[in-house]
Design a protein around this motif. Structure first.
Motif, short mmCIF file in Angstrom:
data_model
loop_
_atom_site.label_atom_id
_atom_site.label_comp_id
_atom_site.label_asym_id
_atom_site.label_seq_id
_atom_site.Cartn_x
_atom_site.Cartn_y
_atom_site.Cartn_z
N SER A 82 3.69 -1.36 -6.05
CA SER A 82 4.09 -1.80 -4.71
C SER A 82 5.41 -1.16 -4.31
N ILE A 83 6.01 -1.66 -3.23
CA ILE A 83 7.24 -1.13 -2.66
C ILE A 83 8.43 -1.59 -3.49
N PRO A 84 9.37 -0.71 -3.84
CA PRO A 84 10.57 -1.15 -4.55
C PRO A 84 11.32 -2.23 -3.78
N GLY A 85 11.88 -3.18 -4.51
CA GLY A 85 12.53 -4.32 -3.86
C GLY A 85 13.65 -3.94 -2.92
N ALA A 86 14.47 -2.96 -3.29
CA ALA A 86 15.60 -2.57 -2.44
C ALA A 86 15.11 -2.01 -1.11
N LEU A 87 14.04 -1.23 -1.14
CA LEU A 87 13.51 -0.65 0.10
C LEU A 87 12.87 -1.73 0.97
N PRO A 115 6.05 9.41 -12.32
CA PRO A 115 5.50 10.03 -13.53
C PRO A 115 4.00 9.79 -13.68
N GLY A 116 3.46 8.79 -12.99
CA GLY A 116 2.05 8.48 -13.11
C GLY A 116 1.17 9.44 -12.33
N ASN A 117 -0.10 9.50 -12.72
CA ASN A 117 -1.02 10.45 -12.09
C ASN A 117 -1.31 10.13 -10.64
N ILE A 118 -1.21 8.85 -10.24
CA ILE A 118 -1.53 8.51 -8.86
C ILE A 118 -0.36 8.75 -7.92
N GLY A 119 0.82 9.05 -8.46
CA GLY A 119 1.94 9.51 -7.65
C GLY A 119 2.30 8.66 -6.44
N THR A 120 2.47 7.36 -6.60
CA THR A 120 2.91 6.42 -5.55
C THR A 120 1.84 6.09 -4.52
N ALA A 121 0.59 6.34 -4.80
CA ALA A 121 -0.47 6.09 -3.82
C ALA A 121 -0.56 4.63 -3.43
N VAL A 122 -0.40 3.71 -4.39
CA VAL A 122 -0.53 2.29 -4.08
C VAL A 122 0.68 1.80 -3.29
N MET A 123 1.88 2.27 -3.65
CA MET A 123 3.06 1.94 -2.86
C MET A 123 2.88 2.36 -1.42
N GLN A 124 2.36 3.57 -1.22
CA GLN A 124 2.20 4.07 0.14
C GLN A 124 1.20 3.23 0.93
N SER A 125 0.17 2.76 0.26
CA SER A 125 -0.79 1.88 0.93
C SER A 125 -0.12 0.59 1.38
N SER A 126 0.73 0.03 0.52
CA SER A 126 1.47 -1.18 0.88
C SER A 126 2.42 -0.91 2.04
N MET A 127 3.09 0.24 1.98
CA MET A 127 4.03 0.60 3.05
C MET A 127 3.32 0.74 4.39
N ALA A 129 0.72 -0.83 5.46
CA ALA A 129 0.44 -2.15 6.01
C ALA A 129 1.68 -2.74 6.66
N VAL A 130 2.83 -2.58 6.02
CA VAL A 130 4.08 -3.11 6.57
C VAL A 130 4.45 -2.39 7.87
N LEU A 131 4.37 -1.05 7.85
CA LEU A 131 4.75 -0.28 9.03
C LEU A 131 3.79 -0.52 10.19
N SER A 132 2.54 -0.78 9.90
CA SER A 132 1.59 -1.11 10.97
C SER A 132 2.00 -2.39 11.67
N PHE A 133 2.37 -3.39 10.89
CA PHE A 133 2.83 -4.66 11.49
C PHE A 133 4.09 -4.45 12.32
N ASN A 140 -0.56 9.63 8.98
CA ASN A 140 -1.52 9.19 7.97
C ASN A 140 -2.20 10.33 7.23
N ALA A 141 -2.10 11.55 7.73
CA ALA A 141 -2.74 12.68 7.06
C ALA A 141 -1.81 13.89 7.15
N PRO A 142 -1.60 14.63 6.07
CA PRO A 142 -2.18 14.33 4.76
C PRO A 142 -1.32 13.34 4.00
N PRO A 143 -1.91 12.38 3.25
CA PRO A 143 -1.09 11.57 2.35
C PRO A 143 -0.48 12.47 1.29
N SER A 144 0.79 12.26 0.97
CA SER A 144 1.50 13.16 0.05
C SER A 144 1.91 12.40 -1.20
N TYR A 145 1.20 12.63 -2.30
CA TYR A 145 1.45 11.95 -3.56
C TYR A 145 1.97 12.96 -4.57
#
Length: 219
Positions: A82-87, A115-127, A129-133, A140-145
């Motif tokens: 998810s999104i880092p707490g400070a952000l 360092p993970g293979n998905i390269g922040t993909a899940v954080m970006q999905s959470s972000m 949702a927040v930015l849409s609200f 939205n394209a291209p997603p950059s991981y």
């Protein structure tokens, strides 16, 4: 030549953050007409509604930084999927008080390194949702991981480079070709390839164009 202001957030507070290094690499790759200013988040207290009647100086500085920018770039790691707490805390600050959302109609882009293979993909999905609200237009394209490699081989003073990642067993890169809607990049610190059409450069260029298009719509 006219310049356009892009404010950027680094979602990690770590001094040696790979995402801070990524932000520096993106700035080097960006068009000269873009002027980047970091919007710092490290000194913000935890948000409370008690502050709404009288924002502290740190909250006011954050508001001013966002207001001065024509587009916002988030460069952030992923913490616990998810999104880092400070952000997230900074975003909560600038959506308040009610009715004074600083992000409304502000073009935004997201990129992150991990360092993970998905390269922040899940954080970006959470972000997203927040930015849409928050009514913030998004690229939205291209997603950059971005995945991180060869960190153990870093030499003193060696700058971090940004380059297209390669699929295992495939010489074709997964960058920003028109027929490929996912932009992957890898960060490494030795034997760098040419940046070519690095995902970050494409993203910040798109952010500039979106900012200009939004301005024309409301002029």
């Amino acid at each position: 030549m006219a310049t356009y202001k892009i404010g950027y957030f680094v979602g990690s507070l770590a001094k040696a953050s790979i995402n801070r290094t990524l932000s520096h690499a993106l700035i080097r790759l960006a068009p000269e007409k873009l002027e980047f200013t970091e919007i710092p988040i490290g000194d913000l207290p935890l948000y409370s509604q008690d502050y709404d009647a009288d924002f502290p100086p740190e909250g006011q500085a954050l508001q001013e930084g966002i207001a001065a920018a024509e587009g916002i770039l988030f460069v952030s790691p992923e913490y616990n999927r998810s999104i880092p707490g400070a952000l997230k805390n900074a975003i909560d600050w600038e959506s308040r008080p009610w009715g004074t959302n600083s992000f409304a109609r502000k073009p935004t882009g997201i990129i992150g390194a991990s360092p993970g293979n998905i390269g922040t993909a899940v954080m970006q999905s959470s972000m997203r949702a927040v930015l849409s609200f928050l009514d913030a237009p998004q690229l939205n394209a291209p997603p950059s991981y971005c995945a991180v490699g060869a960190v153990q081989a870093e030499g003193a003073g060696t700058p971090l480079q940004v380059a297209p990642a390669q699929r295992p067993g495939n010489n074709r890169s997964t960058t920003t070709r028109p027929d490929n809607r996912t932009a992957m990049c890898v960060l490494f610190r030795q034997r760098p390839h040419a940046p070519a059409q690095a995902a970050g450069a494409f993203l910040v260029t798109r952010l500039f164009k979106e900012s200009r298009a939004l301005e024309r719509q409301h002029s």
